[in-house]
Enzyme design. Structure first.
Site: not given
Ligand code: 5GP
Ligand code: ZN
Length: 135
Positions: A32-33, A88, A95, A101
């Protein structure tokens, strides 16, 4: 199916480079970034599904097996004390990227990673309502 406007489709299929921990024909696992903890990773299917509601059963059945394999290996590498799996669905649930994911979040004794909630009390009326509607 892929979605041309979806960043995780591009990452999962290698069009955008990522720190890849694992890849097979169905999934890519990346760091994760914006990690909640060192080693925070994401399991991404290569096909586009917005969320768990959309995920096809065959892919769904493979996800937990892969999560088990990943956390087992990563626990050895990171020497962490435990793992949270977070997944999520919908903005109300936090989300932000609408490509299914699973978060794999390593935990260390005493860390302050915030994936907890304040426990409530199961109300009689809620239990009865839910159980009766399920019948
Ligand atoms: P969500 O909030 O949708 O469950 O999680 C999305 C996750 O994706 C977040 O933890 C965010 O840091 C990660 N994320 C978003 N954009 C990128 C990206 O371009 N690269 C990577 N490696 N992670 C990302
Ligand atoms: Zn996608």
């Amino acid at each position: 199916m892929k979605d041309d406007n979806c960043i995780f489709c591009k990452i999962a299929n290698g069009e955008i480079p990522s720190a890849t921990l694992y890849e097979d024909e169905d999934f890519r696992v990346i760091l994760d970034i914006s990690p909640a903890a060192k080693g925070h990773a994401l399991i991404l299917p290569k096909e586009h599904y917005a969320d768990l509601y959309e995920l096809e059963d065959e892919t769904a059945s493979k996800v937990l097996v892969l999560a088990k394999k990943m956390i087992t290996r990563m626990t050895e590498i990171l020497n962490c004390d435990g793992y949270n799996l977070v997944q999520n669905n919908g903005e109300a649930a936090g989300q932000t990227v609408h490509h299914f994911h699973v978060h794999l979040i390593p935990r260390f004794n005493g860390d302050k990673v915030g994936v907890a909630w304040k426990p409530g009390t199961l109300k009689d009326e809620d239990r009865e309502e839910i159980l009766s509607k399920l019948k």
